[in-house]
Design an enzyme around this catalytic site. Sequence first.
Site, PDB file in Angstrom:
ATOM      1  N   LYS A 141      24.537  -5.725  -1.800  1.00 58.35           N
ATOM      2  CA  LYS A 141      26.007  -5.852  -1.891  1.00 58.35           C
ATOM      3  C   LYS A 141      26.676  -5.214  -0.677  1.00 58.35           C
ATOM      4  O   LYS A 141      27.894  -5.104  -0.614  1.00 58.35           O
ATOM      5  CB  LYS A 141      26.511  -5.183  -3.170  1.00 58.35           C
ATOM      6  N   ARG A 143       0.800  -1.225   0.000  1.00 58.23           N
ATOM      7  CA  ARG A 143       0.000   0.000   0.000  1.00 58.23           C
ATOM      8  C   ARG A 143       0.830   1.270   0.000  1.00 58.23           C
ATOM      9  O   ARG A 143       0.639   2.170  -0.822  1.00 58.23           O
ATOM     10  CB  ARG A 143      -0.883   0.052   1.248  1.00 58.23           C
ATOM     11  N   THR A 144       1.748   1.366   0.966  1.00 57.83           N
ATOM     12  CA  THR A 144       2.451   2.634   1.165  1.00 57.83           C
ATOM     13  C   THR A 144       3.319   2.967  -0.050  1.00 57.83           C
ATOM     14  O   THR A 144       3.303   4.083  -0.555  1.00 57.83           O
ATOM     15  CB  THR A 144       3.299   2.570   2.457  1.00 57.83           C
ATOM     16  N   HIS A 153       4.947   6.377  11.549  1.00 52.70           N
ATOM     17  CA  HIS A 153       4.422   6.150  10.201  1.00 52.70           C
ATOM     18  C   HIS A 153       3.423   7.290   9.942  1.00 52.70           C
ATOM     19  O   HIS A 153       2.208   7.076   9.927  1.00 52.70           O
ATOM     20  CB  HIS A 153       3.756   4.780  10.148  1.00 52.70           C
ATOM     21  N   ARG A 194      11.391   3.997   3.834  1.00 56.31           N
ATOM     22  CA  ARG A 194      10.965   3.021   4.861  1.00 56.31           C
ATOM     23  C   ARG A 194      12.180   2.199   5.263  1.00 56.31           C
ATOM     24  O   ARG A 194      12.922   1.710   4.398  1.00 56.31           O
ATOM     25  CB  ARG A 194       9.866   2.108   4.313  1.00 56.31           C
TER      26      ARG A 194
HETATM   27  C1  NCD Z   1       1.682  -0.644   8.325  1.00 51.81           C
HETATM   28  C2  NCD Z   1       3.187  -0.542   8.468  1.00 51.81           C
HETATM   29  O1  NCD Z   1       3.937  -0.877   7.557  1.00 51.81           O
HETATM   30  O2  NCD Z   1       3.586  -0.087   9.507  1.00 51.81           O
HETATM   31  N1  NCD Z   1       1.263  -1.002   7.042  1.00 51.81           N
HETATM   32  C3  NCD Z   1       1.035  -0.037   6.136  1.00 51.81           C
HETATM   33  O3  NCD Z   1       1.830   0.850   5.945  1.00 51.81           O
HETATM   34  N2  NCD Z   1      -0.123  -0.095   5.485  1.00 51.81           N
HETATM   35  C4  NCD Z   1       1.095  -1.528   9.341  1.00 51.81           C
HETATM   36  C5  NCD Z   1       1.600  -2.916   9.427  1.00 51.81           C
HETATM   37  O4  NCD Z   1       2.479  -3.366   8.713  1.00 51.81           O
HETATM   38  O5  NCD Z   1       1.078  -3.601  10.302  1.00 51.81           O
END
Ligand code: NCD
Length: 312
Positions: free
Chosen positions: A90, A62-63, A140, A112
């Site tokens: 690497k 999703r993100t 997040h 991320r």
């Molecule tokens: C979340 C995350 O990555 O923190 N997911 C997301 O971004 N939709 C929540 C999760 O992984 O539980």
Amino acid sequence: MDSVNLFGKSIIALENVSSEEIRLILNSARKMKQIIRREGQKKLPNLRGKAIVNLFYEPSTRTRTSFELAGKYLGADVVSINSGTSSIVKGESLRDTLKTIEAMGVDAIVMRHKAEGAADFATQVVKPIIINAGDGAHAHPSQALLDLFTIEQHKGRLAGLKVAIIGDILHSRVARSDIYAMSKMGMEIHLAGPKTLLPRFFEFDGVTVHEQIEDAIANADVINVLRIQLERQQAGLFPSTREYARVFGINEDRLRLAKENVLILHPGPQNKGLEISSEVTYCEKSAIQEQVQNGVAIRMALLDLTLGGGAK
Ligand code: NCD
């Protein structure tokens, strides 16, 4: 209100974003949602000539996709890098990877990483705007903003609403960002989960920690169900998945304790049958699918405001 401006700012955690800035982002997302719902022509020229790299060291559906589409809908050039298929395998360091991306003339990096503090570190070593798309169990911000946006779209307001956040609070960057954002917007927050997954440091004004899930969801306007973060846990934090589902799972019986028109959220991905039942995911109170669309709108708003200055 006009003096509120996010132009040139990195977004690392909502602790450092004011309620006026959150309001600006939510208002912008409302306009962006109209754009993405248009048939065919979704593009705005706001970020034409800008380049964005998505740098993801942890899995994401999703993100990453929504940040990528958000940048593209705004006319930017967007490239996504996954750690598994880059020079990271690497052994290249985070600093060198960031410097390499910066050298290509990138304006923003959406990042991320499994380490808490990684996005903040990036702001210290390179000049592009950094948007934190999740750093370990820390923050997040775009997820919390899309949660607020979804709640406001359904309830018409935020202040005064009772939200229950259920599950693995300890390892959840979503919970942490939600708690800061929701309390800034005047919501009443109730947390519940197994004792071993419930940090006490969230006990501050506007936040109540419960050991019984029933106490947290009683009369709730919103229930946000968290994914059990199996990848961030040591063994033994709860007895078994069956036991967890029985004591803390959100199912139709438990929903009856909340308000009649309770709104169900889950950031995804879901452990179906563990923290949430299929019936709840697909019931008419659930906005889980809509959260995904709202995620694109929020990320458009964030990129437009930070990188483009929020062109009218
Ligand atoms: C979340 C995350 O990555 O923190 N997911 C997301 O971004 N939709 C929540 C999760 O992984 O539980």
